[in-house]
Design an enzyme around this catalytic site. Structure first.
Site, short mmCIF file in Angstrom:
data_model
loop_
_atom_site.label_atom_id
_atom_site.label_comp_id
_atom_site.label_asym_id
_atom_site.label_seq_id
_atom_site.Cartn_x
_atom_site.Cartn_y
_atom_site.Cartn_z
N HIS A 90 0.86 -1.17 0.00
CA HIS A 90 0.00 0.00 0.00
C HIS A 90 0.91 1.23 0.00
CE1 HIS A 90 -3.38 -2.58 1.94
NE2 HIS A 90 -3.51 -2.53 0.62
N GLU A 93 1.58 3.35 3.11
CA GLU A 93 2.07 2.68 4.32
C GLU A 93 3.57 2.51 4.15
OE1 GLU A 93 -0.37 -0.80 4.85
OE2 GLU A 93 -2.21 0.37 4.63
N HIS A 220 3.21 -3.84 6.33
CA HIS A 220 2.14 -2.85 6.18
C HIS A 220 2.19 -1.86 7.34
CE1 HIS A 220 -0.57 -4.65 2.96
NE2 HIS A 220 0.39 -5.56 3.11
N GLU A 310 1.87 -5.62 10.46
CA GLU A 310 1.40 -4.24 10.62
C GLU A 310 2.33 -3.59 11.63
OE1 GLU A 310 -1.08 -2.98 8.94
OE2 GLU A 310 -2.21 -4.70 8.20
#
Length: 448
Positions: A90, A93, A220, A310
């Site tokens: 992404h 990110e 991410h 994440e």
């Protein structure tokens, strides 16, 4: 072609790169050209253990560069596992992108300093680092800057397609097969799949087809948690709740996720970004269901086990926070790579000691097989324990062995398959269906 190609003209960068590695070690956000210079600076500084190659181009023509670390760059050595890190899927990110650039610099510097741990890791592992899978999206997000970056600005590629919803949906096929005793690994791609995915997704899938990756992580931002497959739920959401979708390797995936979480400075504490995840890990589907994601695709189409990391509450953190983020993630990034050396590995030969490619390696009680690579070597990640393992290939009699796996390095287990007589050339029966268990958890929104 992927393994040896470097774009014309870029070698000219090497003429003015000396000294850039040191200055590039400063913590900063790298725009595309700066990222490319940083990668080539590492390659110039450590030329004997690195190689840069492109796996393809983005919609706007930016190369998707990979930096490889190995004691024999560009060569797969039998029984040496292949590992990959993918960042910036992404575009907005961005912490993963910067961490992977810094990791590349760190590996080079520590190798030069004769750090025994890093030296051994590079000698025994072929490490591939793709800092940015979505360079076009990053440029959109970077123009906004950290202060004004929105939740979605630059998330998708130049066509505003979310690349983590763009892989062929093999989960639906897998869930159908589970009910019909069908295939449990290396599922077939749909017809015309190449026309159905974005250029960046196509490049990554071709990359997966070109290398026998064993372990991977996809970096991410927007939360702090280690997420493991399956991302897609087996069942529809009911009253805002989703269900845990476990793989046949659920216990192993939990261990992989915990490896990163507990090596991270605060991920394992659980409370981050207003969410709580026990031990800092979560099953993807129990968090929220996601279709056509990359980590599920890795598991269902290739030999590779991938989790999604994440890494920050702030998708585009200010530069001032980057040193602290690096220190929080440095040990975790290295420890996770080391997990590729657990379980079993070996060669599959015929009676004349010729390697057999695409032989299936089955583990009793775990309904997911891996296959041998083009050199006949295989890698099967496993938790410590005693296992019954079978190697089989068309035209050969299967061979079965029992092996005990410890907590240290992978145990070598080789197979020698005999040619089968015609009356024995029957396809082995599929393993029985496994019992599916699930539990309900609350649905939460996330950037995945």
């Amino acid at each position: 072609m992927l393994q040896g190609w470097t774009p014309p003209g870029l070698w000219a960068l090497l003429l003015w790169l000396p000294g850039l590695l040191a200055s590039g070690s400063d913590f900063q956000h790298h725009r595309y050209e700066e990222m490319v210079r940083a990668l080539f600076a590492v390659q110039n500084e450590c030329p004997y253990i690195t190689r840069i190659y492109s796996i393809g181009q983005s919609v706007e023509g930016r190369h998707l560069y990979v930096l490889e670390f190995s004691d024999n760059p560009g060569i797969h050595e039998a029984l040496e596992p292949e590992f990959k890190y993918v960042g910036n899927m992404h575009g907005n990110e961005v912490l993963g992108r910067e961490l992977l650039i810094k990791l590349a610099q760190f590996l080079c510097e520590e190798y030069q300093a004769r750090n025994q741990r890093i030296t051994r890791l590079i000698h025994d592992t072929r490490i591939h680092i793709l800092p940015s899978m979505n360079p076009d999206g990053y440029e959109v997000a970077a123009r906004q800057g950290p202060e004004f970056n929105g939740y979605l600005v630059g998330r998708g590629n130049a066509r505003e397609i979310d690349l983590n919803r763009n892989f062929p949906d093999l989960n639906a096929l897998m869930y159908y097969y589970e009910k019909n005793n069908g295939r449990n690994h290396h599922l077939p791609l749909p017809d015309n799949w190449e026309q159905q995915v974005e250029p960046e997704t196509l490049a990554v899938i071709k990359w997966m087809q070109s290398y026998n990756f064993v372990l991977s992580a996809n970096l991410h931002g927007g939360a702090v948690v280690a997420n493991y497959p399956f991302d897609k739920s087996r069942y529809p959401r009911i009253r805002g709740r989703t269900t845990h979708a476990d793989t046949p390797d659920d216990k192993l995936f939990r261990k992989l996720a915990r490896t990163y979480s507990y090596a991270h400075s605060w991920m394992h504490k659980g409370w981050n970004c207003g969410d709580f995840f026990d031990e800092g890990i979560t099953n993807g589907a129990s968090w929220y269901s996601l279709s056509k994601g990359m980590q599920d695709f890795n598991y269902l189409y290739t030999n590779c086990f991938e989790i999604t990391l994440e890494l920050s509450c702030n998708k585009f953190p200010p530069e001032s926070t980057l040193p602290g983020e690096w220190m929080a993630n440095r040990e975790a990034l290295v420890s996770y790579i080391e997990q590729v050396h657990h379980g079993i590995k070996g060669m599959v030969y015929d009676e004349n000691n010729n390697p057999i490619r695409k032989a299936e390696i089955s583990v009793a009680g775990i309904n997911h097989d891996v296959t041998s690579g083009v050199d006949g070597d295989y890698f099967r990640l496993l938790l410590p324990g005693t296992y019954t393992v079978t190697a089989s290939a068309p035209g050969y009699l299967p061979s079965t062995s029992t092996v005990t796996v410890g907590p240290a390095e992978a145990i070598q287990l080789h197979f020698y398959l005999k040619k089968a007589k015609k009356q024995n050339l029957k396809q082995k029966p599929h393993k029985s269906k496994r019992n599916l268990s699930s539990h309900k958890t609350s649905l939460k929104l996330s950037p995945r």
